[in-house]
Design an enzyme around this catalytic site. Structure first.
Site, PDB file in Angstrom:
ATOM      1  N   ASP A   7       0.851  -1.193   0.000  1.00  0.00           N
ATOM      2  CA  ASP A   7       0.000   0.000   0.000  1.00  0.00           C
ATOM      3  C   ASP A   7       0.879   1.233   0.000  1.00  0.00           C
ATOM      4  O   ASP A   7       2.044   1.190   0.398  1.00  0.00           O
ATOM      5  CB  ASP A   7      -0.934   0.019   1.210  1.00  0.00           C
ATOM      6  CG  ASP A   7      -2.181   0.866   0.980  1.00  0.00           C
ATOM      7  OD1 ASP A   7      -2.386   1.330  -0.171  1.00  0.00           O
ATOM      8  OD2 ASP A   7      -2.953   1.068   1.920  1.00  0.00           O
ATOM      9  N   GLY A   8       0.304   2.335  -0.479  1.00  0.00           N
ATOM     10  CA  GLY A   8       0.983   3.624  -0.479  1.00  0.00           C
ATOM     11  C   GLY A   8       0.087   4.681   0.123  1.00  0.00           C
ATOM     12  O   GLY A   8      -1.137   4.535   0.153  1.00  0.00           O
ATOM     13  N   GLU A  43       2.118   4.190  -4.373  1.00  0.00           N
ATOM     14  CA  GLU A  43       1.637   2.833  -4.663  1.00  0.00           C
ATOM     15  C   GLU A  43       2.657   2.052  -5.492  1.00  0.00           C
ATOM     16  O   GLU A  43       2.925   0.872  -5.219  1.00  0.00           O
ATOM     17  CB  GLU A  43       0.304   2.900  -5.404  1.00  0.00           C
ATOM     18  CG  GLU A  43      -0.842   3.520  -4.616  1.00  0.00           C
ATOM     19  CD  GLU A  43      -1.428   2.600  -3.554  1.00  0.00           C
ATOM     20  OE1 GLU A  43      -0.937   1.465  -3.394  1.00  0.00           O
ATOM     21  OE2 GLU A  43      -2.388   3.018  -2.887  1.00  0.00           O
ATOM     22  N   ASP A  65      -4.480  -2.762  -3.164  1.00  0.00           N
ATOM     23  CA  ASP A  65      -5.826  -2.226  -3.354  1.00  0.00           C
ATOM     24  C   ASP A  65      -5.844  -1.117  -4.404  1.00  0.00           C
ATOM     25  O   ASP A  65      -6.874  -0.483  -4.619  1.00  0.00           O
ATOM     26  CB  ASP A  65      -6.418  -1.736  -2.034  1.00  0.00           C
ATOM     27  CG  ASP A  65      -5.622  -0.605  -1.386  1.00  0.00           C
ATOM     28  OD1 ASP A  65      -4.737  -0.014  -2.060  1.00  0.00           O
ATOM     29  OD2 ASP A  65      -5.868  -0.299  -0.209  1.00  0.00           O
ATOM     30  N   HIS A 121      -9.854  -1.378   2.788  1.00  0.00           N
ATOM     31  CA  HIS A 121     -10.681  -1.040   3.951  1.00  0.00           C
ATOM     32  C   HIS A 121     -11.902  -1.943   4.079  1.00  0.00           C
ATOM     33  O   HIS A 121     -13.005  -1.484   4.409  1.00  0.00           O
ATOM     34  CB  HIS A 121     -11.100   0.429   3.886  1.00  0.00           C
ATOM     35  CG  HIS A 121      -9.950   1.361   3.663  1.00  0.00           C
ATOM     36  ND1 HIS A 121      -8.950   1.557   4.596  1.00  0.00           N
ATOM     37  CD2 HIS A 121      -9.613   2.121   2.584  1.00  0.00           C
ATOM     38  CE1 HIS A 121      -8.060   2.415   4.113  1.00  0.00           C
ATOM     39  NE2 HIS A 121      -8.434   2.761   2.899  1.00  0.00           N
ATOM     40  N   ASP A 131      -1.649  -0.498   4.953  1.00  0.00           N
ATOM     41  CA  ASP A 131      -2.195   0.862   4.971  1.00  0.00           C
ATOM     42  C   ASP A 131      -1.715   1.617   6.209  1.00  0.00           C
ATOM     43  O   ASP A 131      -1.301   2.783   6.129  1.00  0.00           O
ATOM     44  CB  ASP A 131      -3.724   0.787   4.938  1.00  0.00           C
ATOM     45  CG  ASP A 131      -4.371   2.152   5.050  1.00  0.00           C
ATOM     46  OD1 ASP A 131      -4.346   2.905   4.065  1.00  0.00           O
ATOM     47  OD2 ASP A 131      -4.907   2.470   6.132  1.00  0.00           O
TER      48      ASP A 131
END
Length: 200
Positions: A7-8, A43, A65, A121, A131
């Site tokens: 994740d970024g 990302e 994601d 999420h 995240d």
């Protein structure tokens, strides 16, 4: 198979501090950041760091994601390479340096690399952990408190056709306290986003 979630995070897009993170489903993880960037840079950096941190023959699956990052690293990348790192309309590929670095990292890895998408999420604990780590790294980059070796210069757009420069890299790894277990990930799906030429 090694499965790694990435994740970024970008605190203010564009131009704010960014953070990246990967979380191996065995519990290990790493994160870092830069003083400025974009959410897309964050990302892509997470994907690149995940591939570089897991060399070897064992198959590697990177789960994110971000459909942008997944499509850049898999679906769109081969076409851009064939066109000399140009989009179908002849324009330059956005974030070219990172895209080329991902291409090289995949090519240099002896084992295969595949990609998958997971909705963010929604309770996937590896995605949620990535995240959390990326957000913390972005805040630390903003505040100047990132651990030594995890700060990255904001990647620059390289000339079309230029080979990316492999910079020295150091990451920190930690072991998660939660036990390891495999979870299913949804396959990459067609995004409703515009095609690459419209984006770039």
């Amino acid at each position: 198979m090694i499965t790694v979630s990435t994740d970024g995070s970008c605190l203010r897009n564009p131009g704010g501090a960014i953070g990246w993170a990967w979380v191996n489903h065995d519990g290990t993880s790493a994160s870092g950041g830069a003083r400025s960037g974009t959410n897309q840079v964050a990302e892509l950096t997470a994907v690149l760091e995940a591939v570089l941190a897991h060399p070897g023959d064992e198959p590697l699956r990177v789960v994110a994601d971000s459909q942008y990052a997944i499509k850049c690293a898999s679906e769109w990348l081969p076409g851009w390479r064939r066109k000399g790192w140009r989009t179908a309309s002849g324009g330059p590929v956005q974030n070219l340096g990172l895209v080329q670095a991902i291409d090289r990292a995949i090519a240099e890895r002896t084992g295969p690399v595949t990609f998958g998408w997971v909705r963010g999420h929604t309770g996937d604990r590896f995605n949620e952990r990535a995240d959390e780590l990326a957000g913390a790294a972005a805040r630390a980059a903003r505040d100047g408190t990132l651990p030594a070796g995890t700060m990255r210069e904001t990647p620059v757009l390289e000339p079309v056709g230029a080979a990316p420069v492999r910079r020295a890299r150091t990451t920190t790894s930690t072991t998660a306290r939660t036990p390891s277990r495999r979870t299913g990930t949804a396959p990459a799906t067609r995004s409703r986003r515009p095609e690459p030429d419209a984006l770039f």
